[in-house]
Scaffold this motif. Structure first.
Motif, PDB file in Angstrom:
ATOM      1  N   PHE A 147       0.756  -1.240  -0.075  1.00 61.19           N
ATOM      2  CA  PHE A 147      -0.054  -0.093  -0.006  1.00 61.19           C
ATOM      3  C   PHE A 147       1.068   1.343  -0.055  1.00 61.19           C
ATOM      4  O   PHE A 147       1.933   1.170   0.444  1.00 61.19           O
ATOM      5  CB  PHE A 147      -0.922  -0.057   1.160  1.00 61.19           C
ATOM      6  N   ASN A 148       0.440   2.338  -0.477  1.00 60.57           N
ATOM      7  CA  ASN A 148       1.083   3.473  -0.581  1.00 60.57           C
ATOM      8  C   ASN A 148       0.952   4.387   0.752  1.00 60.57           C
ATOM      9  O   ASN A 148       0.464   3.905   1.878  1.00 60.57           O
ATOM     10  CB  ASN A 148       0.442   4.509  -1.633  1.00 60.57           C
ATOM     11  N   GLU A 149       1.532   5.593   0.782  1.00 61.50           N
ATOM     12  CA  GLU A 149       1.456   6.218   2.051  1.00 61.50           C
ATOM     13  C   GLU A 149       0.207   6.726   2.582  1.00 61.50           C
ATOM     14  O   GLU A 149       0.257   7.069   3.623  1.00 61.50           O
ATOM     15  CB  GLU A 149       2.377   7.663   1.703  1.00 61.50           C
ATOM     16  N   THR A 150      -0.834   6.662   1.778  1.00 62.25           N
ATOM     17  CA  THR A 150      -2.169   6.941   2.335  1.00 62.25           C
ATOM     18  C   THR A 150      -3.025   5.674   2.870  1.00 62.25           C
ATOM     19  O   THR A 150      -4.000   5.875   3.454  1.00 62.25           O
ATOM     20  CB  THR A 150      -2.890   7.674   1.386  1.00 62.25           C
ATOM     21  N   GLY A 151      -2.201   4.387   2.523  1.00 63.62           N
ATOM     22  CA  GLY A 151      -2.847   3.293   3.072  1.00 63.62           C
ATOM     23  C   GLY A 151      -3.677   2.537   2.099  1.00 63.62           C
ATOM     24  O   GLY A 151      -4.104   1.413   2.096  1.00 63.62           O
ATOM     25  N   TYR A 155      -1.347  -3.684  -3.942  1.00 67.28           N
ATOM     26  CA  TYR A 155      -1.197  -5.165  -4.609  1.00 67.28           C
ATOM     27  C   TYR A 155      -1.640  -6.007  -3.310  1.00 67.28           C
ATOM     28  O   TYR A 155      -1.383  -5.764  -1.902  1.00 67.28           O
ATOM     29  CB  TYR A 155       0.443  -5.655  -5.044  1.00 67.28           C
ATOM     30  N   ALA A 156      -2.128  -6.987  -3.563  1.00 70.97           N
ATOM     31  CA  ALA A 156      -2.699  -8.188  -2.630  1.00 70.97           C
ATOM     32  C   ALA A 156      -2.373  -9.801  -3.252  1.00 70.97           C
ATOM     33  O   ALA A 156      -2.906  -9.713  -4.454  1.00 70.97           O
ATOM     34  CB  ALA A 156      -3.951  -7.731  -2.370  1.00 70.97           C
ATOM     35  N   ASN A 157      -1.976 -10.498  -2.482  1.00 67.18           N
ATOM     36  CA  ASN A 157      -1.897 -11.852  -3.256  1.00 67.18           C
ATOM     37  C   ASN A 157      -3.412 -12.376  -2.718  1.00 67.18           C
ATOM     38  O   ASN A 157      -4.104 -11.860  -2.217  1.00 67.18           O
ATOM     39  CB  ASN A 157      -0.935 -12.855  -2.487  1.00 67.18           C
ATOM     40  N   SER A 158      -3.799 -13.636  -3.420  1.00 63.27           N
ATOM     41  CA  SER A 158      -4.838 -14.246  -3.559  1.00 63.27           C
ATOM     42  C   SER A 158      -5.092 -14.750  -1.998  1.00 63.27           C
ATOM     43  O   SER A 158      -6.557 -14.433  -1.723  1.00 63.27           O
ATOM     44  CB  SER A 158      -4.833 -15.373  -4.160  1.00 63.27           C
ATOM     45  N   LEU A 159      -4.492 -15.015  -1.009  1.00 62.63           N
ATOM     46  CA  LEU A 159      -4.630 -15.273   0.254  1.00 62.63           C
ATOM     47  C   LEU A 159      -5.159 -13.972   0.864  1.00 62.63           C
ATOM     48  O   LEU A 159      -5.994 -14.097   1.698  1.00 62.63           O
ATOM     49  CB  LEU A 159      -3.421 -15.812   1.276  1.00 62.63           C
ATOM     50  N   TYR A 160      -4.675 -12.851   0.698  1.00 57.15           N
ATOM     51  CA  TYR A 160      -5.099 -11.444   1.416  1.00 57.15           C
ATOM     52  C   TYR A 160      -6.194 -11.055   0.846  1.00 57.15           C
ATOM     53  O   TYR A 160      -7.146 -10.840   1.661  1.00 57.15           O
ATOM     54  CB  TYR A 160      -4.054 -10.563   1.189  1.00 57.15           C
ATOM     55  N   ILE A 161      -6.457 -11.322  -0.455  1.00 54.99           N
ATOM     56  CA  ILE A 161      -7.752 -11.058  -1.126  1.00 54.99           C
ATOM     57  C   ILE A 161      -9.007 -11.896  -0.258  1.00 54.99           C
ATOM     58  O   ILE A 161     -10.148 -11.434  -0.041  1.00 54.99           O
ATOM     59  CB  ILE A 161      -7.868 -10.967  -2.451  1.00 54.99           C
ATOM     60  N   ILE A 171      -8.722  -4.057  -5.492  1.00 54.28           N
ATOM     61  CA  ILE A 171      -7.983  -3.783  -4.449  1.00 54.28           C
ATOM     62  C   ILE A 171      -7.764  -2.223  -4.188  1.00 54.28           C
ATOM     63  O   ILE A 171      -7.516  -1.846  -3.123  1.00 54.28           O
ATOM     64  CB  ILE A 171      -6.690  -4.344  -4.464  1.00 54.28           C
ATOM     65  N   SER A 172      -7.735  -1.461  -5.324  1.00 53.30           N
ATOM     66  CA  SER A 172      -7.492  -0.084  -5.406  1.00 53.30           C
ATOM     67  C   SER A 172      -8.547   0.569  -4.556  1.00 53.30           C
ATOM     68  O   SER A 172      -8.273   2.075  -4.033  1.00 53.30           O
ATOM     69  CB  SER A 172      -7.234   0.596  -6.688  1.00 53.30           C
ATOM     70  N   GLU A 173      -9.809   0.091  -4.239  1.00 54.58           N
ATOM     71  CA  GLU A 173     -10.751   0.507  -3.664  1.00 54.58           C
ATOM     72  C   GLU A 173     -10.845   0.448  -2.012  1.00 54.58           C
ATOM     73  O   GLU A 173     -11.523   1.019  -1.232  1.00 54.58           O
ATOM     74  CB  GLU A 173     -12.197   0.007  -3.951  1.00 54.58           C
ATOM     75  N   PHE A 174      -9.598  -0.326  -1.811  1.00 48.91           N
ATOM     76  CA  PHE A 174      -9.501  -0.516  -0.248  1.00 48.91           C
ATOM     77  C   PHE A 174      -8.287  -0.001   0.255  1.00 48.91           C
ATOM     78  O   PHE A 174      -7.185   0.167  -0.267  1.00 48.91           O
ATOM     79  CB  PHE A 174      -9.471  -2.218   0.000  1.00 48.91           C
ATOM     80  N   SER A 175      -8.417   0.145   1.527  1.00 47.76           N
ATOM     81  CA  SER A 175      -7.209   0.596   2.369  1.00 47.76           C
ATOM     82  C   SER A 175      -6.719  -0.410   3.221  1.00 47.76           C
ATOM     83  O   SER A 175      -7.583  -1.210   3.875  1.00 47.76           O
ATOM     84  CB  SER A 175      -7.567   1.911   3.181  1.00 47.76           C
ATOM     85  N   PHE A 176      -5.363  -0.475   3.359  1.00 48.06           N
ATOM     86  CA  PHE A 176      -4.913  -1.744   4.494  1.00 48.06           C
ATOM     87  C   PHE A 176      -5.612  -1.467   5.888  1.00 48.06           C
ATOM     88  O   PHE A 176      -5.708  -2.354   6.568  1.00 48.06           O
ATOM     89  CB  PHE A 176      -3.426  -1.319   4.380  1.00 48.06           C
ATOM     90  N   PHE A 177      -5.878  -0.214   6.142  1.00 46.58           N
ATOM     91  CA  PHE A 177      -6.310   0.108   7.511  1.00 46.58           C
ATOM     92  C   PHE A 177      -7.585  -0.271   7.746  1.00 46.58           C
ATOM     93  O   PHE A 177      -8.194  -0.266   8.819  1.00 46.58           O
ATOM     94  CB  PHE A 177      -5.890   1.504   8.010  1.00 46.58           C
ATOM     95  N   ASP A 178      -8.348  -0.605   6.651  1.00 46.04           N
ATOM     96  CA  ASP A 178      -9.650  -1.079   6.886  1.00 46.04           C
ATOM     97  C   ASP A 178      -9.659  -2.265   7.655  1.00 46.04           C
ATOM     98  O   ASP A 178     -10.866  -2.666   8.308  1.00 46.04           O
ATOM     99  CB  ASP A 178     -10.441  -1.222   5.421  1.00 46.04           C
ATOM    100  N   ASN A 179      -8.522  -3.166   7.623  1.00 52.25           N
ATOM    101  CA  ASN A 179      -8.628  -4.607   8.162  1.00 52.25           C
ATOM    102  C   ASN A 179      -7.734  -4.340   9.701  1.00 52.25           C
ATOM    103  O   ASN A 179      -7.244  -5.391  10.048  1.00 52.25           O
ATOM    104  CB  ASN A 179      -7.818  -5.525   7.369  1.00 52.25           C
ATOM    105  N   VAL A 180      -7.441  -3.147  10.003  1.00 50.97           N
ATOM    106  CA  VAL A 180      -6.711  -2.998  11.629  1.00 50.97           C
ATOM    107  C   VAL A 180      -7.786  -2.534  12.543  1.00 50.97           C
ATOM    108  O   VAL A 180      -8.615  -1.916  12.192  1.00 50.97           O
ATOM    109  CB  VAL A 180      -5.632  -1.893  11.114  1.00 50.97           C
ATOM    110  N   PRO A 181      -7.432  -3.368  13.648  1.00 53.82           N
ATOM    111  CA  PRO A 181      -8.602  -3.197  14.666  1.00 53.82           C
ATOM    112  C   PRO A 181      -8.398  -1.549  14.875  1.00 53.82           C
ATOM    113  O   PRO A 181      -7.366  -0.962  14.957  1.00 53.82           O
ATOM    114  CB  PRO A 181      -7.848  -3.897  15.847  1.00 53.82           C
ATOM    115  N   ALA A 182      -9.532  -0.817  15.234  1.00 54.65           N
ATOM    116  CA  ALA A 182      -9.566   0.510  15.480  1.00 54.65           C
ATOM    117  C   ALA A 182      -8.843   1.024  16.491  1.00 54.65           C
ATOM    118  O   ALA A 182      -8.198   1.989  16.588  1.00 54.65           O
ATOM    119  CB  ALA A 182     -11.176   0.954  15.754  1.00 54.65           C
ATOM    120  N   GLU A 183      -8.595   0.212  17.689  1.00 54.43           N
ATOM    121  CA  GLU A 183      -7.910   0.650  18.605  1.00 54.43           C
ATOM    122  C   GLU A 183      -6.480   0.942  18.559  1.00 54.43           C
ATOM    123  O   GLU A 183      -5.468   1.194  19.306  1.00 54.43           O
ATOM    124  CB  GLU A 183      -8.048  -0.171  20.014  1.00 54.43           C
ATOM    125  N   GLN A 184      -5.863   0.128  17.279  1.00 53.71           N
ATOM    126  CA  GLN A 184      -4.545  -0.190  17.182  1.00 53.71           C
ATOM    127  C   GLN A 184      -4.126   0.859  15.754  1.00 53.71           C
ATOM    128  O   GLN A 184      -3.231   1.038  15.641  1.00 53.71           O
ATOM    129  CB  GLN A 184      -4.323  -1.446  16.547  1.00 53.71           C
TER     130      GLN A 184
END
Length: 618
Positions: A147-151, A155-161, A171-184
């Motif tokens: 992911f880029n600096e904005t998150g 790219y994502a492999n099939s297991l991640y997808i 995948i470009s419509e998603f941010s990595f931080f969408d899958n991070v617990p809010a408190e973290q």
């Protein structure tokens, strides 16, 4: 130099490969760079077709297209693979132009080529590397994304997808931080911002709920740098270790249950490694050994709490266990607690083995059997005492049967004679008979007195009542009472004691001790002998010497002189009788008053009894 020569010279020293042909394709000129790269001399290639350099890499259509282009008067540019004289492959980036005369006819062709073998090799390796990278990423058992600096995901492999994007490939419509617990989220963003070229890694764990199920992930974030060393994007490698965590939680729960069972056990349990050091103990084992916590016992060697008498047998059995000679062993041994006290334990030991059957650790279970052992020892002592009492009883019955019966025979015999014929005897004869009756009565009395005292010792009724005792007065009274007996044998009684000789002991017992010793001295000293008593101070004790010039005691008799089982009734120098109990009782009373007694004697040289009693308390 004409212009043509100047041109040829310039072409010869050009860094590019230059080949000129006529319009039929026959080589008319090659420069020195050609010779260097291909390994041919000019003479070897002039008049020949460039086909001599080609490989089978390119299809026929490739060359047809090239020839069609240049023969129509146009320039052809492209990359093709040739081979050198020695067979090495050579990649070339070529520009081929037709040579056109003033009349606009094609008279030949000139090819200007650059050696791009190394560049081509680099490109090929890079393509192979990228292919391998994407193959590894796709085949990886981990989830990988970039992911880029904005998150935003790049790219994502099939297991991640499949795991995080529900199988959606946009995948470009998603941010990595969408899958991070809010408190973290904020913490992870801040840590990622801190990444540099020198410190490009950041690890973190996260717990994410996917399809209603909690899942654990271990994540490694790496900063990806461009050729100018600036960070362009970030790569995350995530490993799902949910099964591991679930297994660990199950193991913890199982261990807690097992610990509850082990720690509530009434048996002490310990596990040692193959070197004999403790690795695991339960609470009962800790308490049994007198320690405060399991941690205090960890790494202690079993020698530490094993009594020295049992270290050898324990080590031998453990060695046999490790080599497989035995499957287990059981031994009753003594243990040493932390405070130095001891207890008896019943130990059962067995090995802990790996799947291959190799012994890895050894577990021991100990039961405190001190009470049982003490009872067994007490029973053994009681049995021993009972046998001792039986032997003593038999001895006493023998004494009573002989030593009481004989004096009474004397008393009854002489009293019967006196009673039936009293008037017929002279005064001297009557005195002789009454004297015999008196001596026999006195012997019976002393025997009965000794028996009563012995009975008290056996029943535990012989109690001491210590006080300050003037030993000089005690001995003076005894001498006074025995003076008549001593005069009968013309024995001199001497005492060097003074009123300063005071001991702390039971008065009646002191009287018995010295009365018995003086009585024995008179009994075994012949006429005109000497009995003396003197003393000296030794530390906190008064040492008293009772010495006679009597017949002495045989060496073999000295060893068991005070032994109840070796009591012997021995007659004196004037056939005086005795029970043999006196010396045994004398020693008992000396010991009860915290003293000691020993004897020195030699046959025909007299005897000395040495008694030590505590000095008087001031």
């Amino acid at each position: 130099m004409d212009k043509n020569k100047q041109l040829v010279q310039a072409l010869d020293y050009s860094a590019s490969i230059i080949v000129m042909t006529d319009k039929r394709g026959s080589i008319q000129y090659v420069n020195k760079t050609f010779e260097k790269k291909y390994g041919y001399k000019k003479e070897e290639v002039l008049g020949k077709n460039p086909r001599m350099l080609k490989t089978d890499f390119h299809p026929k259509s490739f060359y047809d297209e090239m020839w069609k282009t240049i023969s129509s008067g146009r320039t052809w540019q492209g990359i093709f693979l040739n081979k050198t004289k020695n067979g090495n492959l050579l990649w070339e980036n070529a520009i081929i132009n037709p040579i056109i005369s003033d009349s606009e006819e094609i008279t030949g062709y000139i090819a200007i080529k650059e050696d791009v073998t190394d560049f081509k090799k680099t490109i090929t390796e890079l393509e192979a590397s990228n292919k391998r990278y994407y193959s590894l990423v796709e085949d990886s058992p981990t989830m990988i994304c970039r992911f880029n600096e904005t998150g935003k995901l790049t790219y994502a492999n099939s297991l991640y997808i499949n795991a995080f994007l529900s199988g959606q490939n946009n995948i470009s419509e998603f941010s990595f931080f969408d899958n991070v617990p809010a408190e973290q989220t904020e913490k992870i963003k801040n840590e990622i911002k801190k990444l540099t070229i020198d410190s490009p890694l950041y690890e973190f764990e996260s717990i994410i709920e996917i399809e209603g199920k909690k899942r654990w992930f271990k994540n490694i974030c790496r900063a990806i740098c461009s050729s100018d060393n600036s960070i362009t994007e970030f790569q995350i490698v995530s490993m799902d270790f949910t099964k591991l965590m679930e297994t660990e939680e199950a193991l913890i729960e199982h261990r807690n249950k097992l610990n509850a069972i082990i720690n509530n056990s009434l048996i002490g349990i310990g596990v040692i490694d193959l070197n004999g050091h403790l690795k695991l103990v339960n609470e009962h084992f800790v308490s049994m050994m007198g320690y405060s916590s399991p941690e205090e016992m960890y790494n202690l060697h079993y020698d530490t709490y094993t009594h020295p008498d049992y270290i050898g047998i324990t080590q031998k059995k453990i060695d046999e266990l490790k080599t497989g000679e035995i499957d287990s062993f059981n031994v009753i041994k003594r243990y040493i607690k932390k405070d130095g006290t001891e207890f008896w334990g019943d130990l059962f030991v067995s090995p802990i083995k790996s799947e291959s059957g190799k012994v890895t650790e050894i577990v021991g279970m100990v039961v405190d059997i001190s009470v049982r052992i003490e009872m067994e020892i007490q029973m053994w002592e009681n049995e021993k005492q009972l046998k001792e009492l039986n032997r003593t009883k038999d001895k006493l019955f023998s004494i009573i049967a002989h030593d009481i019966k004989n004096p009474f025979n004397v008393i009854l015999g002489f009293s019967r004679i006196l009673n039936s014929n009293f008037e017929s005897f002279s005064k001297k004869e009557i005195l002789t008979y009454t004297s015999k009756i008196h001596d026999a009565s006195e012997n019976v009395y002393k025997l009965l007195e000794d028996l009563l005292i012995w009975a008290k010792t056996q029943m535990g009724q012989l109690k001491t009542n210590p006080d300050n005792v003037n030993l000089n007065r005690v001995v003076t009274d005894i001498y006074s009472n025995m003076l008549v007996v001593a005069k009968q044998k013309t024995i001199q009684l001497v005492s060097d004691l003074s009123d300063k000789d005071i001991v702390f002991a039971d008065f009646e017992m002191v009287k018995f001790i010295f009365r018995n010793l003086i009585h024995n001295a008179i009994k075994f000293t012949p006429e005109y002998g000497l009995i003396s008593i003197n003393s000296e101070i030794s530390d906190n004790y008064l040492r008293i010497f009772v010495k006679d010039t009597g017949i002495g005691i045989k060496k073999e008799r000295l060893e068991n002189l005070f032994d109840m089982n070796d009591i012997t009734s021995t007659k004196g120098t004037n056939d005086e009788t005795g029970t043999g109990l006196g010396l045994y009782l004398t020693k008992e009373m000396v010991l009860k008053n915290k003293g000691t007694i020993k004897v020195e004697s030699a046959t025909g040289k007299g005897t000395t009894f040495i008694i030590e009693l505590p000095l008087a308390k001031r």
